[in-house]
Design a protein around this motif. Structure first.
Motif, mmCIF file in Angstrom:
data_model
loop_
_atom_site.group_PDB
_atom_site.id
_atom_site.type_symbol
_atom_site.label_atom_id
_atom_site.label_comp_id
_atom_site.label_asym_id
_atom_site.label_seq_id
_atom_site.Cartn_x
_atom_site.Cartn_y
_atom_site.Cartn_z
ATOM 1 N N GLY A 94 39.165 47.641 30.790
ATOM 2 C CA GLY A 94 39.374 48.556 31.933
ATOM 3 C C GLY A 94 37.998 48.434 32.642
ATOM 4 O O GLY A 94 37.977 48.395 33.973
ATOM 5 N N GLU A 95 36.948 48.508 31.793
ATOM 6 C CA GLU A 95 35.513 48.720 32.484
ATOM 7 C C GLU A 95 35.418 47.358 33.396
ATOM 8 O O GLU A 95 34.775 47.086 34.481
ATOM 9 N N ASN A 96 35.785 45.960 32.834
ATOM 10 C CA ASN A 96 35.526 44.818 33.577
ATOM 11 C C ASN A 96 36.224 44.518 34.656
ATOM 12 O O ASN A 96 35.911 44.121 35.796
ATOM 13 N N VAL A 97 37.626 45.202 34.624
ATOM 14 C CA VAL A 97 38.601 45.252 35.640
ATOM 15 C C VAL A 97 37.889 45.897 36.802
ATOM 16 O O VAL A 97 37.854 45.424 38.063
ATOM 17 N N ARG A 98 37.707 46.980 36.578
ATOM 18 C CA ARG A 98 37.011 47.967 37.647
ATOM 19 C C ARG A 98 35.805 47.319 38.280
ATOM 20 O O ARG A 98 36.050 47.433 39.531
ATOM 21 N N LYS A 99 34.986 47.043 37.479
ATOM 22 C CA LYS A 99 33.658 46.545 38.030
ATOM 23 C C LYS A 99 34.156 45.154 38.686
ATOM 24 O O LYS A 99 33.447 45.360 39.997
ATOM 25 N N THR A 100 34.600 44.433 38.471
ATOM 26 C CA THR A 100 35.171 43.244 39.280
ATOM 27 C C THR A 100 35.928 43.468 40.539
ATOM 28 O O THR A 100 35.686 43.005 41.642
ATOM 29 N N ARG A 101 36.965 44.456 40.411
ATOM 30 C CA ARG A 101 37.438 44.852 41.582
ATOM 31 C C ARG A 101 36.662 45.452 42.696
ATOM 32 O O ARG A 101 36.692 45.015 43.785
ATOM 33 N N LEU A 102 35.932 46.292 42.256
ATOM 34 C CA LEU A 102 34.952 47.120 43.112
ATOM 35 C C LEU A 102 33.835 46.005 43.822
ATOM 36 O O LEU A 102 33.813 45.703 44.904
ATOM 37 N N LYS A 103 33.392 44.680 42.816
ATOM 38 C CA LYS A 103 32.741 43.758 43.322
ATOM 39 C C LYS A 103 33.543 43.080 44.461
ATOM 40 O O LYS A 103 32.894 42.424 45.479
ATOM 41 N N ARG A 104 34.802 42.994 44.467
ATOM 42 C CA ARG A 104 35.451 42.067 45.234
ATOM 43 C C ARG A 104 35.972 43.044 46.350
ATOM 44 O O ARG A 104 36.658 42.254 47.462
ATOM 45 N N GLY A 105 35.531 44.119 46.393
ATOM 46 C CA GLY A 105 35.782 45.207 47.720
ATOM 47 C C GLY A 105 37.583 45.295 47.612
ATOM 48 O O GLY A 105 37.988 45.504 48.707
ATOM 49 N N MET A 106 38.152 45.288 46.545
ATOM 50 C CA MET A 106 39.525 45.498 46.689
ATOM 51 C C MET A 106 39.857 46.897 46.159
ATOM 52 O O MET A 106 39.084 47.691 45.215
ATOM 53 N N THR A 107 41.038 47.482 46.721
ATOM 54 C CA THR A 107 41.524 48.779 46.158
ATOM 55 C C THR A 107 42.239 48.567 45.163
ATOM 56 O O THR A 107 42.668 47.595 44.848
ATOM 57 N N LEU A 108 42.538 49.833 44.267
ATOM 58 C CA LEU A 108 43.130 49.762 43.063
ATOM 59 C C LEU A 108 44.690 49.518 43.705
ATOM 60 O O LEU A 108 45.266 48.804 42.910
ATOM 61 N N GLU A 109 45.084 50.068 44.762
ATOM 62 C CA GLU A 109 46.364 49.768 45.532
ATOM 63 C C GLU A 109 46.713 48.258 45.599
ATOM 64 O O GLU A 109 47.440 47.724 45.322
ATOM 65 N N ALA A 110 45.736 47.815 46.103
ATOM 66 C CA ALA A 110 45.759 46.079 46.575
ATOM 67 C C ALA A 110 45.649 45.357 45.229
ATOM 68 O O ALA A 110 46.626 44.411 45.138
#
Lengths: 85, 85
Positions: free
Chosen positions: A22-38
């Motif tokens: 969970g932590e890694n997905v969230r960190k990487t997603r934010l780094k990629r500038g992606m929303t949770l929805e996307a």
């Protein structure tokens, strides 16, 4: 947590991988500038389930981990490695 | 494999983690001198399902990966890392 002591130990260990993911997905997603929805849309998961994965509250299969890794363009095992590793 | 080309691509990628897991479980189990039956019993899985995991034909959840790692006394992420990593 009723039941045998080792159940809670196993439960605690079980939480470990889910928490790390969970932590890694969230960190990487934010780094990629992606929303949770996307991310949820690209992986083909419900928004709520994807949020639960990021909170370490779900128990996904390897296939789901790979689809998330593919959407984030990262190696699946990196999503399961402790951040300092 | 009928369906869209990328389905087979995803299927191929999906197989990757399952294959890596299977090879690592089998190698570690043999190193520990455990039979497939003993490992299946300790993890609480059917013998046939455990065999399918070793052949890379199953899609287990993180919880199952952790229980196998615990039975083999190895870090879960090590079971998902490519052997040469």
């Amino acid at each position: 947590m009723t039941g045998k002591p080792e159940d809670s130990l196993i439960a605690m260990r079980t939480m470990r991988m889910a928490k790390i993911l969970g932590e890694n997905v969230r960190k990487t997603r934010l780094k990629r500038g992606m929303t949770l929805e996307a991310l949820a849309t690209e992986v083909g998961l419900a928004y709520s389930y994807m949020g639960g994965i990021e909170r370490g509250q779900k128990n996904p299969t390897l296939d789901v981990v790979e689809r998330i890794a593919s959407a984030l363009d990262i190696e699946p095992v990196s999503l399961l490695s402790r951040p300092e590793e």
